[in-house]
Each structure stands twice: as structure tokens, then as C-alpha cells.
Scaffold this motif. Structure first.
Motif, short mmCIF file in Angstrom:
data_model
loop_
_atom_site.label_atom_id
_atom_site.label_comp_id
_atom_site.label_asym_id
_atom_site.label_seq_id
_atom_site.Cartn_x
_atom_site.Cartn_y
_atom_site.Cartn_z
N ALA A 39 78.07 108.71 132.13
CA ALA A 39 78.09 108.35 130.57
C ALA A 39 78.91 107.35 130.09
CB ALA A 39 79.03 109.58 130.16
N LEU A 40 79.99 106.96 130.65
CA LEU A 40 80.40 105.45 130.16
C LEU A 40 79.15 104.49 130.54
CD1 LEU A 40 82.77 104.48 128.81
CD2 LEU A 40 83.97 104.03 131.21
N SER A 41 78.45 104.46 131.46
CA SER A 41 77.05 103.38 131.93
C SER A 41 76.41 103.09 130.25
CB SER A 41 76.97 103.37 133.11
OG SER A 41 76.42 104.63 133.03
N SER A 42 76.65 104.71 130.04
CA SER A 42 75.28 105.21 128.73
C SER A 42 76.23 104.57 127.58
CB SER A 42 75.21 106.63 129.22
OG SER A 42 74.29 106.67 130.14
N PHE A 43 77.29 104.84 127.09
CA PHE A 43 77.83 103.91 126.06
C PHE A 43 77.58 102.68 125.65
CE2 PHE A 43 81.59 102.63 124.23
CZ PHE A 43 81.54 102.71 122.66
N TRP A 44 78.13 102.14 126.82
CA TRP A 44 78.14 100.79 127.02
C TRP A 44 76.11 100.19 127.67
CZ3 TRP A 44 81.72 97.50 125.12
CH2 TRP A 44 83.05 98.41 124.91
N ARG A 45 76.14 100.89 127.56
CA ARG A 45 74.20 100.33 127.78
C ARG A 45 73.92 100.24 125.65
NH1 ARG A 45 71.26 105.03 129.02
NH2 ARG A 45 71.67 105.29 127.10
N ASP A 46 73.93 101.31 125.65
CA ASP A 46 74.29 101.92 124.20
C ASP A 46 74.42 100.07 123.19
OD1 ASP A 46 72.34 103.92 125.15
OD2 ASP A 46 73.76 104.51 123.55
N VAL A 47 75.90 100.18 123.06
CA VAL A 47 76.99 98.93 122.80
C VAL A 47 75.96 98.11 123.03
CG1 VAL A 47 78.89 97.50 122.54
CG2 VAL A 47 79.34 100.88 122.73
N LEU A 48 75.82 97.37 123.96
CA LEU A 48 75.04 96.31 124.48
C LEU A 48 74.07 95.95 124.40
CD1 LEU A 48 78.32 95.83 127.36
CD2 LEU A 48 77.76 94.62 124.45
N GLY A 49 73.12 96.76 124.46
CA GLY A 49 71.73 96.96 124.53
C GLY A 49 71.42 96.23 126.07
N TYR A 50 72.33 96.55 127.04
CA TYR A 50 71.43 96.66 128.47
C TYR A 50 71.39 97.74 129.13
CZ TYR A 50 75.74 92.58 129.47
OH TYR A 50 76.10 91.63 129.73
N VAL A 51 70.29 97.88 130.36
CA VAL A 51 69.61 98.48 130.97
C VAL A 51 70.31 99.10 132.38
CG1 VAL A 51 67.55 97.07 130.27
CG2 VAL A 51 68.26 96.92 131.80
N HIS A 52 69.97 99.95 132.95
CA HIS A 52 70.53 100.72 133.89
C HIS A 52 69.29 100.48 134.94
CE1 HIS A 52 72.67 104.54 132.44
NE2 HIS A 52 73.70 103.58 132.67
N PRO A 53 69.48 99.65 135.88
CA PRO A 53 68.97 98.81 136.89
C PRO A 53 67.72 100.28 137.85
CG PRO A 53 70.83 98.57 138.05
CD PRO A 53 71.46 98.61 136.47
#
Length: 153
Positions: A16-30
Motif C-alpha cells: 500500500a505504501l509503495s502504491s501511494f508513492w508510485r502515484d506521488v512520484l510517477g514511478y512504477v513497480h518493476p
């Protein structure tokens, strides 16, 4: 020689925390190792399948999560499950550059709009610091869903 860094977050819920930061920063889950994801495929679902095939017990499948900058410029983010809660102010925090090059009211309006977007994602607004030239252009202190402070700058 410069070094690459990875920023690690302790978390109760790494996914959940990685999904939040994904949306904040425009990053992706590898993608999982050795897995080529088709366009539009859900990397978290691919991880679930990968971990199940690897025999990882279901209760351990949210032990960690990671994010990468799709452009390859920013640091990798790693989220690891820990049993203890956050008990004090974090000693390191991220500054999210949401208004580069902007000044004055235009800058603060841009930061406010980004603050509203992040609150809708689960962040908490902590406080606003008004511009105080020449030392500060103004910023907004926020907290992620697990209470880690960061600044919209």
C-alpha cells in the motif's frame, strides 16, 4: 565517483505504501525477475503469481515492495515490512519538487493543487510555510499514509 542510492522505507503495509508513492512520484513497480510484462499488465498481480509459484506463503507476500523511476534517473525506492510503528519524527524525509521554477503566489497555488491531489491519495496535510525570500520560496509539509513526513517544495 558518484554512487547510486536506494531509499528504504520501513512500513506496516509495503504494498500500500509503495502504491501511494508510485502515484506521488510517477514511478512504477518493476516486474518480477525473468518476467516480461505485456503493455498494461499489472506488475503487482505478476508479483502475486511469481511469489505463489515460488512457494512464498501468502502471509509473507507483502514483506517488501519496490519502485523504480521509469526514466531511470531517480533513486529506487524499497519498502520493507517491520513490526514496530513509527514513534518519532523521521530524521530523513523526501522533498517532492512540485513547483520547480515557480515563485510567489503561482508557486503556492501549484503546491496547494498538488497537496489536494495527494490528500485524495491518502496523504495528510501538516502545515504550510509561506515564502520568506531570500531563504525560502515556501513549501507544504505533508505525511504519507504511514505518518512519514515529506515536503511539497
Amino acid at each position: 565517483m558518484s554512487r547510486h542510492v536506494q531509499i528504504t522505507f520501513d512500513a506496516h503495509d509495503p504494498r500500500a505504501l509503495s502504491s501511494f508513492w508510485r502515484d506521488v512520484l510517477g514511478y512504477v513497480h518493476p516486474a518480477p525477475p525473468g518476467v516480461d510484462l505485456p503493455e498494461g499488465a499489472d506488475p503487482l498481480a505478476a508479483w502475486d503469481d511469481f511469489l505463489a509459484r515460488a512457494g512464498v506463503p501468502e502471509e509473507e507476500r507483502n514483506a517488501s515492495s519496490a519502485l523504480e523511476d521509469p526514466d531511470g534517473r531517480g533513486p529506487r525506492l524499497f519498502f520493507q515490512r517491520v513490526p514496530e510503528g513509527k514513534t518519532a519524527k523521521n530524521r530523513v524525509h523526501l522533498d517532492v519538487r512540485a513547483a520547480p521554477g515557480l515563485r510567489g503566489e503561482e508557486r503556492m497555488a501549484t503546491l496547494e493543487a498538488e497537496c489536494d491531489r495527494l490528500v485524495a491519495l491518502g496523504a495528510t496535510r501538516v502545515r504550510r510555510h509561506e515564502p520568506a525570500p531570500p531563504m525560502s520560496a515556501g513549501f507544504i509539509v505533508m505525511a504519507d499514509p504511514e505518518g512519514n513526513e515529506f515536503c511539497l517544495d
